[in-house]
Design a protein around this motif. Structure first.
Motif, PDB file in Angstrom:
ATOM      1  N   ARG A   1      -9.560 -50.979   0.929  1.00  0.00           N
ATOM      2  CA  ARG A   1      -9.470 -51.394   2.323  1.00  0.00           C
ATOM      3  C   ARG A   1      -8.833 -50.295   3.185  1.00  0.00           C
ATOM      4  N   ILE A   2      -7.777 -49.667   2.667  1.00  0.00           N
ATOM      5  CA  ILE A   2      -7.096 -48.616   3.433  1.00  0.00           C
ATOM      6  C   ILE A   2      -8.024 -47.416   3.634  1.00  0.00           C
ATOM      7  N   LYS A   3      -8.823 -47.094   2.598  1.00  0.00           N
ATOM      8  CA  LYS A   3      -9.783 -46.007   2.767  1.00  0.00           C
ATOM      9  C   LYS A   3     -10.765 -46.301   3.893  1.00  0.00           C
ATOM     10  N   GLY A   4     -11.245 -47.572   3.930  1.00  0.00           N
ATOM     11  CA  GLY A   4     -12.167 -47.942   5.002  1.00  0.00           C
ATOM     12  C   GLY A   4     -11.507 -47.855   6.366  1.00  0.00           C
ATOM     13  N   ILE A   5     -10.257 -48.350   6.439  1.00  0.00           N
ATOM     14  CA  ILE A   5      -9.537 -48.288   7.723  1.00  0.00           C
ATOM     15  C   ILE A   5      -9.305 -46.830   8.141  1.00  0.00           C
ATOM     16  N   TYR A   6      -8.923 -46.017   7.144  1.00  0.00           N
ATOM     17  CA  TYR A   6      -8.669 -44.600   7.441  1.00  0.00           C
ATOM     18  C   TYR A   6      -9.947 -43.902   7.935  1.00  0.00           C
ATOM     19  N   LYS A   7     -11.059 -44.243   7.323  1.00  0.00           N
ATOM     20  CA  LYS A   7     -12.317 -43.648   7.746  1.00  0.00           C
ATOM     21  C   LYS A   7     -12.675 -44.066   9.166  1.00  0.00           C
ATOM     22  N   GLU A   8     -12.459 -45.369   9.483  1.00  0.00           N
ATOM     23  CA  GLU A   8     -12.724 -45.827  10.840  1.00  0.00           C
ATOM     24  C   GLU A   8     -11.809 -45.135  11.837  1.00  0.00           C
ATOM     25  N   ALA A   9     -10.515 -44.975  11.436  1.00  0.00           N
ATOM     26  CA  ALA A   9      -9.568 -44.307  12.342  1.00  0.00           C
ATOM     27  C   ALA A   9      -9.990 -42.858  12.602  1.00  0.00           C
ATOM     28  N   GLU A  10     -10.458 -42.157  11.570  1.00  0.00           N
ATOM     29  CA  GLU A  10     -10.931 -40.788  11.770  1.00  0.00           C
ATOM     30  C   GLU A  10     -12.117 -40.736  12.726  1.00  0.00           C
TER      31      GLU A  10
ATOM     32  N   LYS B   1     -13.966 -39.543  18.347  1.00  0.00           N
ATOM     33  CA  LYS B   1     -14.595 -39.966  19.602  1.00  0.00           C
ATOM     34  C   LYS B   1     -13.688 -39.718  20.794  1.00  0.00           C
ATOM     35  N   MET B   2     -12.394 -39.988  20.619  1.00  0.00           N
ATOM     36  CA  MET B   2     -11.493 -39.855  21.752  1.00  0.00           C
ATOM     37  C   MET B   2     -10.151 -39.293  21.274  1.00  0.00           C
ATOM     38  N   THR B   3      -9.525 -38.498  22.074  1.00  0.00           N
ATOM     39  CA  THR B   3      -8.242 -37.895  21.734  1.00  0.00           C
ATOM     40  C   THR B   3      -7.133 -38.879  22.035  1.00  0.00           C
ATOM     41  N   PRO B   4      -6.225 -39.183  21.125  1.00  0.00           N
ATOM     42  CA  PRO B   4      -5.142 -40.135  21.392  1.00  0.00           C
ATOM     43  C   PRO B   4      -4.247 -39.644  22.517  1.00  0.00           C
ATOM     44  N   GLU B   5      -3.643 -40.600  23.212  1.00  0.00           N
ATOM     45  CA  GLU B   5      -2.746 -40.280  24.317  1.00  0.00           C
ATOM     46  C   GLU B   5      -1.531 -39.506  23.825  1.00  0.00           C
ATOM     47  N   LEU B   6      -1.107 -39.803  22.588  1.00  0.00           N
ATOM     48  CA  LEU B   6       0.056 -39.108  22.056  1.00  0.00           C
ATOM     49  C   LEU B   6      -0.213 -37.610  21.917  1.00  0.00           C
ATOM     50  N   PHE B   7      -1.409 -37.254  21.454  1.00  0.00           N
ATOM     51  CA  PHE B   7      -1.759 -35.853  21.338  1.00  0.00           C
ATOM     52  C   PHE B   7      -1.840 -35.191  22.714  1.00  0.00           C
ATOM     53  N   GLN B   8      -2.422 -35.925  23.681  1.00  0.00           N
ATOM     54  CA  GLN B   8      -2.498 -35.384  25.040  1.00  0.00           C
ATOM     55  C   GLN B   8      -1.103 -35.135  25.605  1.00  0.00           C
ATOM     56  N   GLU B   9      -0.221 -36.100  25.398  1.00  0.00           N
ATOM     57  CA  GLU B   9       1.145 -35.951  25.890  1.00  0.00           C
ATOM     58  C   GLU B   9       1.837 -34.782  25.197  1.00  0.00           C
ATOM     59  N   PHE B  10       1.581 -34.609  23.876  1.00  0.00           N
ATOM     60  CA  PHE B  10       2.192 -33.501  23.145  1.00  0.00           C
ATOM     61  C   PHE B  10       1.692 -32.150  23.667  1.00  0.00           C
ATOM     62  N   VAL B  11       0.408 -32.046  23.999  1.00  0.00           N
ATOM     63  CA  VAL B  11      -0.159 -30.790  24.497  1.00  0.00           C
ATOM     64  C   VAL B  11       0.361 -30.460  25.893  1.00  0.00           C
ATOM     65  N   LEU B  12       0.480 -31.497  26.735  1.00  0.00           N
ATOM     66  CA  LEU B  12       0.905 -31.275  28.119  1.00  0.00           C
ATOM     67  C   LEU B  12       2.405 -31.060  28.231  1.00  0.00           C
ATOM     68  N   ALA B  13       3.193 -31.517  27.225  1.00  0.00           N
ATOM     69  CA  ALA B  13       4.653 -31.397  27.323  1.00  0.00           C
ATOM     70  C   ALA B  13       5.075 -29.948  27.081  1.00  0.00           C
ATOM     71  N   ASP B  14       6.306 -29.665  27.548  1.00  0.00           N
ATOM     72  CA  ASP B  14       6.861 -28.354  27.314  1.00  0.00           C
ATOM     73  C   ASP B  14       7.425 -28.270  25.904  1.00  0.00           C
ATOM     74  N   GLU B  15       8.071 -27.173  25.590  1.00  0.00           N
ATOM     75  CA  GLU B  15       8.572 -26.972  24.228  1.00  0.00           C
ATOM     76  C   GLU B  15       9.664 -27.968  23.874  1.00  0.00           C
ATOM     77  N   GLU B  16      10.528 -28.265  24.850  1.00  0.00           N
ATOM     78  CA  GLU B  16      11.598 -29.247  24.582  1.00  0.00           C
ATOM     79  C   GLU B  16      11.019 -30.636  24.349  1.00  0.00           C
ATOM     80  N   GLY B  17      10.022 -31.009  25.135  1.00  0.00           N
ATOM     81  CA  GLY B  17       9.392 -32.327  24.940  1.00  0.00           C
ATOM     82  C   GLY B  17       8.669 -32.423  23.606  1.00  0.00           C
ATOM     83  N   GLN B  18       7.996 -31.313  23.227  1.00  0.00           N
ATOM     84  CA  GLN B  18       7.327 -31.327  21.928  1.00  0.00           C
ATOM     85  C   GLN B  18       8.320 -31.479  20.783  1.00  0.00           C
ATOM     86  N   ASN B  19       9.478 -30.810  20.935  1.00  0.00           N
ATOM     87  CA  ASN B  19      10.498 -30.963  19.889  1.00  0.00           C
ATOM     88  C   ASN B  19      11.002 -32.405  19.793  1.00  0.00           C
TER      89      ASN B  19
END
Length: 469
Positions: free
Chosen positions: A61-70, A75-93
């Protein structure tokens, strides 16, 4: 995710640490090893098998869920990744620090769940071990009783053995003495004993023949006496009838009285009082019925029925909780009648009702002989009662409750209303199928008819228990 996941636990079965069968072939395996294997190792293997199967299912079941999550991540970039890219070095830390805290938390939570599962598993193993230890103690106590009984019998057996040896030596000495004595004299004694035995058998045959003759004569005498007694009784009856016909003017009255008593005994009805304002009778020596009348016309609203006091002591009540309901229903059956009943109709109605109740009680007694039976009255007067039989299934270690519901209309007209009886089945515990059990019981009840219904309730319970015999 790989770093957060808890490390897999490596389990080495206790049997792998023991020497192989080839190494221990020369030494005898003690009984305790077998007991430990059956009480500890086998449950561990069973538990390990079940846990392995569950883990395999969860992994799939976890393999199936992991595959769906991938796929969704592609399809779409998570908001967390977007926030990490847009943040400065202190925010990324800071984000990396928060993710590490989440990782540690999840790792600790996984370890906690693993330790909880391990504790439950160890507790189950302790329960199995305690049960096996208790079984061993019970076996040891049983063996102690057997050994004590054997030790008590051994002295008597030794004494008996010594007596038999002494008797054998005595017999051997007697045989040796006989072999050394005068054989001619011994042969003469044997011939004399045989002649006496023949004469004794002849005397016994004469005695048996004399006894047989005596028995035949006694039988003839008994037959003659019986015939004489029958003849004497017939003469006395004839003389009594002639005397009554000659000297009594009430011979017809006595004859009619005898016929009335015979009819009352046949219908289990004994009329105690007949007046223009009251009619009373006793049914089956157990119920007193009082019917107030007005010029021999019954007043149904004042009808009453009660149980004879000495009947409770004379006859044992098989279902004490059911008797008050049956007695109360008998009164309601008459008082709630919409028609103007005559005395004859009241007697016939009560006779049919009590006949139906007696047949139903006979069915319940048959069930109570084999299965525990409990009676529960309904909430109101029309709901009747429910008889619940407890059926055990030893092979499945299960228990079921089979309930037969009889409303007032059903048990007052039994067995005419046998198909209107309701049946319910409940599984108290155990791996048994409720639908299979209910279908088997209802199928047997549907076979019951007005002419063939004896023991149908007991047969239904038996058919249900045979489903998992």
């Amino acid at each position: 995710m790989d770093e957060i996941a808890a490390p897999r636990r490596s389990i080495v079965h206790s049997s792998a640490l023991r020497p192989s069968r080839r190494q221990s072939a020369e030494s005898e395996i003690p009984l305790s090893e077998y007991v430990i294997a059956m009480a500890v190792d086998v449950p561990q293997l069973e538990l390990y098998t079940h846990v392995s199967k569950d883990l395999q299912v969860w992994i799939e079941r976890i393999k199936g869920i992991y595959k769906e999550a991938e796929e969704e991540a592609l399809k779409m970039t998570p908001e967390l990744f977007q926030e990490f890219v847009l943040a400065d070095e202190e925010g990324q830390n800071e984000l990396l620090h928060q993710l590490k805290l989440i990782k540690v938390n999840k790792h600790s939570q996984a370890k906690s769940e693993w330790y909880d599962w391990k504790m439950q598993w160890v507790e189950q193993l302790y329960q199995k071990a305690d049960q096996g230890f208790r079984d061993l103690e019970a076996d040891a106590k049983a063996l102690e009783d057997i050994i004590r009984q054997a030790q008590e019998v051994v002295p008597a057996l030794n004494e008996e053995y010594e007596n038999i040896l002494r008797e054998l030596k005595q017999e051997q000495a007697d045989v040796a003495e006989l072999e050394n004595c005068d054989q001619g004299y011994l042969h003469e004694l044997k011939t004399t004993i045989q002649e006496q035995s023949v004469a004794l058998e002849a005397f016994r045959a004469d005695v048996d023949e004399g006894r047989a003759k005596l028995d035949r004569l006694q039988e003839k005498l008994d037959e003659t006496e019986a015939h004489k007694l029958e003849t004497t009784n017939a003469i006395q009856v004839a003389e009594r009838q002639v005397q009554v016909q000659k000297n009594s003017t009430h011979a017809e009255v006595f004859r009619l009285k005898d016929e009335l008593e015979a009819i009352q005994n046949l219908h289990m009805l004994h009329i105690t009082k007949v007046l223009p304002e009251l009619f009373e009778f006793r049914y089956a020596s157990a119920y007193d019925v009082s019917v107030p009348c007005y010029d021999f016309c019954p007043v149904v609203k004042e009808f009453s029925v009660k149980r004879v006091q000495n009947a409770k002591l004379k006859y044992k009540d098989a279902f004490p909780a059911l008797s008050p309901l049956l007695l109360k229903t008998a009164g309601l059956l008459i008082t709630r009648s919409k028609e103007d009943l005559t005395v004859r109709q009241i007697v016939e109605c009560l006779g049919d009702y009590w006949s139906a109740c007696s047949q139903l009680l006979a069915q319940l007694k048959l069930v109570a002989i084999k299965y525990p039976l409990s009676i529960t009255q309904g909430a109101d007067e029309e709901s009747g009662f429910t008889a619940t039989a407890t059926v055990m299934f030893p092979s499945k270690k299960a228990k079921a409750l089979i309930s037969f519901t009889f409303d007032t209309q059903t048990f007052s007209s039994w067995p005419v209303s046998i198909q209107s009886m309701q049946c319910d089945v409940k599984v108290a515990y155990g791996p048994i199928q409720l639908d299979t059990l209910r279908e088997a019981i209802l199928a047997r009840l549907r076979e019951a008819t007005l002419a063939d219904n004896y023991g149908c309730l007991l047969d239904a319970c038996t058919v249900g228990s045979d489903c998992y015999a």
